[in-house]
Design a protein around this motif. Sequence first.
Motif, short mmCIF file in Angstrom:
data_model
loop_
_atom_site.label_atom_id
_atom_site.label_comp_id
_atom_site.label_asym_id
_atom_site.label_seq_id
_atom_site.Cartn_x
_atom_site.Cartn_y
_atom_site.Cartn_z
N SER A 214 0.73 -1.23 0.04
CA SER A 214 -0.04 0.07 0.05
C SER A 214 0.93 1.30 0.13
O SER A 214 2.23 1.28 0.48
N VAL A 215 0.37 2.28 -0.41
CA VAL A 215 1.16 3.45 -0.61
C VAL A 215 0.31 4.33 0.69
O VAL A 215 -0.97 4.36 1.07
N ILE A 216 1.28 4.87 1.67
CA ILE A 216 0.81 5.72 2.78
C ILE A 216 0.67 7.34 2.21
O ILE A 216 2.08 7.71 1.73
N VAL A 217 -0.40 7.82 2.42
CA VAL A 217 -0.47 9.37 2.44
C VAL A 217 -0.78 10.09 3.53
O VAL A 217 -1.86 9.79 4.27
N GLY A 242 10.10 4.76 0.63
CA GLY A 242 9.72 4.45 -1.00
C GLY A 242 8.40 4.32 -1.15
O GLY A 242 7.98 4.30 -2.54
N ARG A 243 7.35 4.75 -0.03
CA ARG A 243 5.81 4.22 -0.31
C ARG A 243 5.17 5.45 0.39
O ARG A 243 4.01 5.15 0.65
N ILE A 244 5.52 6.55 0.50
CA ILE A 244 4.91 7.69 1.28
C ILE A 244 4.85 9.11 0.69
O ILE A 244 5.84 9.27 0.04
N ILE A 245 3.67 9.73 0.75
CA ILE A 245 3.63 10.87 0.24
C ILE A 245 3.22 11.66 1.60
O ILE A 245 2.48 11.59 2.33
N GLU A 268 10.23 10.33 -6.12
CA GLU A 268 9.97 11.00 -7.36
C GLU A 268 8.83 10.41 -8.14
O GLU A 268 8.00 11.20 -8.72
N ASP A 269 8.78 9.07 -8.34
CA ASP A 269 7.73 8.36 -9.07
C ASP A 269 6.13 8.73 -8.50
O ASP A 269 5.38 9.01 -9.24
N LEU A 270 6.25 8.76 -7.27
CA LEU A 270 5.04 8.96 -6.67
C LEU A 270 4.52 10.47 -6.64
O LEU A 270 3.31 10.86 -7.16
#
Length: 409
Positions: A214-217, A242-245, A268-270
């Motif tokens: 999962s992505v964390i925002v 690597g998985r957070i905004i 950068e990718d997110l």
Amino acid sequence: MHSRRELSAPTAPAPWQRTALGANLLAPDGGLGVTIFEEMTGLALETGAINLGQGFPDEDGPLEIREAARAAIAAGANQYAPGKGIAELREAVSAHQERFYGLTPDPATEVIVTTGATEGIAAALLALAGPGDEVLTFEPFYDSYGAVIGLSGATHVTAPLLAPGFLPDMAALESAFNGRTRVVLLNNPHNPTGAVFPRQVLQRIVELAEQYNSVIVTDEVYEHLTFGVRHIPVASLPGAAGRIITISSAGKTFSLTGWKIGWLSGPEDLVAAVRTVKQFLTYSSGTPFQLAIAAGLALPDGFYEGIAADLERKRDILSEGLRAAGFDVFTPQGTYFVNVDTAPLGITDSVDLARRLPGLVGVAAIPVPVFCHPEGAERTRSLLRFAFCKKTAVLEEAAGRLATLGQKL
């Protein structure tokens, strides 16, 4: 001659209906209701009540930041900013992250400026989640989360925060994750409860996000408004980078909510994915305000320490009046909201009390159930939220009025 176009009945809810439903604004008959904020503000105006419902300060932010905006306007910074934000502010955000948290996002590729945190959250969710996905939040949740999740077409899943400390039920949190959990939207410090989540809770969320890809925002707009505890950015925890905004804004820190200057950072990718959506929402905003906030982020540590200490004093002034009213007061560790339980007064319906409170004692508040789905609304049905981001004299007057509630009921 063009023939008249026939409109067929929709087979699925329209985007506006999904948005309204997500924000608890869709009436049973399909009509559109008004937000509780609009209703309570209207009642406050009608009765002359002190409005402690909506969370906006009644004092302007630092003079030096406001003067910087005036200087930027006079110097001609009045046209479109670059879509990702002016370089000065992106560099200031990066410097702020390093100064306070040891994080070093690249201002060229890993930071963008948004029209407030609200746009950053919307752009992130619309970029990363859609039909078939699930977005997980804590409950109660800030109402715009439900609205944008609904607009995206994703399913909104919640994990409860439990009084008195409003920490998560960890078993419920873990069971809320599954292979469809695309985004975890985490607000810390948390609105509306005022909770500041400890490291072990945040680290477990990172571990679960890693397990389920999962992505964390994170919405961290209250990052500098904590009392006796330090804010821990999730991006600083092992496994998160690597998985957070990470999203924040100037409105809460600098008491300049009307400027609507926010920012987000991450890999950068997110960030590129979010920027793709964001550029077709507002594209850019507030060029002179961006320059002024860049200057504001460089204010000395004493400023940041001072705003938290001032708010803590205000929290205590209002809390004293709420206790005198007979409420059970849940002392917040962050934000500028304090929650109370109305049950000690024999009241179990906070929505009804919120509607009566302006007329009873001349103070307006927000019932916590409006920040919940039906099951959560039942769990929080006796809770009220009050904002203490007001002038000291206003809070003292509100505290005095609230102290008379027991006599008025």
